[in-house]
Design an enzyme around this catalytic site. Structure first.
Site: not given
Ligand SMILES: *Cc1c(COP(=O)(O)O)cnc(C)c1O
Length: 436
Positions: A244, A285-286, A325, A329, A356
């Site tokens: 995130g 988890e980037p 996107r 979003y 379209c």
């Molecule tokens: C989407 C997601 C991520 C990655 O998020 P980013 O905003 O791309 O860093 C990591 N962990 C989980 C569980 C996710 O759903």
């Protein structure tokens, strides 16, 4: 904003990775996704260094996943998050060590779980009690326990778009740390014979631009762990803080620095560890922050149009099929016209896609350099959630993805052609020949 190797010449021609974008467009066609190898590797190493001694970064494959990308993840020593059987087979085809794969997602079908168990993925991240029981049963059939993390929702409202917020209590993801829901899930998991719970996971959203929500998330997970220790004598060996981390889509964005953020997070995890217990290993988890700024899209300008309202539309040969996107979003991007980038971007335009849908707008109210038909338009920072969300809407073939590095270009994903458009279609059968 730009890949690290971005260079603008005096004539306004742009090169990345030592390759002129004009040459890339001529050689590979448009629309074209381009990934700057050096930028991706740099971001991976930043996370590796930031977590050194504390744990491991796992690249979130959903941001952008293909075989070459997974090979890079492997080469740089990161782990990998997958959320589907498709991402898992991609990872396995790239030779990724299954022990370094984490299997996410709020739905994992039986077929996907079987694939994960057979391959020997390192961790399943459990999202519901039904899934917990399903994995327990299936692990029983294949002998041996499944190693899992429990996905928790900490009740954090990250200030980001509603669709990319996941940490709040009424999220579809995870077990809420409220009303005893998460505690009960842990108790049930601990009682199952074929499940081994290694720790907890929480991911609060995406494109988060300050440290506070991450610290609050870590605090909530550690508080929960502490309660579990006191009440159940259970202590996690892994704390997975999710991804995130935001990126600079515009000059106003000022995202967290991985090094600084990790230090604060690791400090917090240490403080909450009871005496005599081992500090849990941290997983981050980037996704976006590894690949967004490394990637960009090249489009050809096909038409210009002025509306009675005074708006100028610049219509290009791609759009929501390759990048949804903005429509999904309200995401905003910056763009440039190649070959004119030395001039002041003083033309207010709206970059429209070729699909379209009125909502197929790539960049709203952008300032660019005097665009003309056949110019090459560059939309920056599209490396994450661009190609990975691409579709073949309007039966438009998906673009190629090319990586650039030290003056060379390499295809990572081939462009689809008309053959691919027709590949899965079958002719209408006469009624009497139908068999079901
Ligand atoms: C989407 C997601 C991520 C990655 O998020 P980013 O905003 O791309 O860093 C990591 N962990 C989980 C569980 C996710 O759903």
């Amino acid at each position: 904003m730009h890949p690290d190797t971005y260079v603008k010449s005096e004539t306004g021609h742009i090169s990345v990775g030592g390759v002129l974008l004009r040459d890339l467009a001529l050689r590979f066609g448009t629309p074209l996704y381009v990934i700057d190898y050096e930028t991706v590797v740099d971001r991976m190493r930043q996370y590796g260094q930031a977590l050194q001694g504390w744990g491991t970064p796992y690249y979130a494959g959903k941001a952008f996943c293909c075989r070459a990308m997974v090979e890079l993840v492997k080469q740089e020593g990161l782990g990998l998050d997958v959320v589907s059987g498709g991402e898992l087979v991609t990872a396995l085809s790239a030779g990724m060590d299954p022990a370094r794969i984490l299997f996410h997602g709020n739905v994992k079908t039986r077929e996907e779980i079987r694939l994960g168990l057979t391959a020997g993925v390192g961790h399943f991240v459990i999202d519901s009690l039904d899934e917990l029981r399903r994995i327990n049963d299936m692990a029983g059939e294949s002998e041996g326990a499944a190693v899992v993390l429990l996905r928790l929702t900490p009740g954090i409202e990250a200030h980001t778009h509603e669709f990319i917020r996941t940490g709040h209590f009424d999220s579809k993801f995870g077990f809420a740390m409220a009303e005893g829901i998460a505690t009960q899930a842990l108790e049930q998991a601990l009682a199952l014979k074929n499940i081994r719970v290694e720790g907890f996971h929480a991911h609060i959203g995406s494109q988060i631009l300050d440290d506070e929500p991450f610290l609050a998330n870590a605090e909530a997970l550690m508080q929960f762990s502490h309660d579990c220790w006191e009440r159940l004598s259970y202590w996690p060996s892994i704390i997975d803080l999710g991804g995130g981390i935001g990126v600079r889509y515009s000059g106003q964005d000022n995202p967290p620095q991985p090094g600084e953020l990790m230090n604060r997070l690791a400090g917090l995890v240490g403080e909450w560890t009871p005496p005599g217990q081992t500090r849990p290993r941290i997983i981050m988890e980037p996704g976006r922050s590894i690949v967004a700024e490394a990637g960009f899209t090249l489009y050809r300008v096909e038409a210009l149009k002025k509306t009675p309202g005074g708006r100028t539309y610049v219509s290009v040969d791609g759009g929501m099929g390759d990048n949804i996107r903005p429509a999904l979003y309200d995401a905003s991007y910056t763009c440039d016209v190649d070959g004119k980038a030395a001039r002041t971007p003083s033309y207010a335009v709206t970059v429209a896609g070729r699909y379209c849908e009125s909502g197929d707008i790539l960049v709203r109210d952008a300032y660019v350099q005097d665009p003309a038909v056949d110019d090459l338009l560059i939309v920056w920072d599209t490396g994450a959630y661009g190609y990975s969300m691409a579709s073949t809407y309007n039966r438009v073939p998906r673009p190629a993805v090319v990586a650039v590095h030290e003056g060379q270009a390499q295809v990572w994903i081939e462009r689809e052609d008309w053959q691919d458009v027709l590949r899965l279609d079958r002719p209408l059968e006469k009624q009497r020949d139908l068999t079901i």
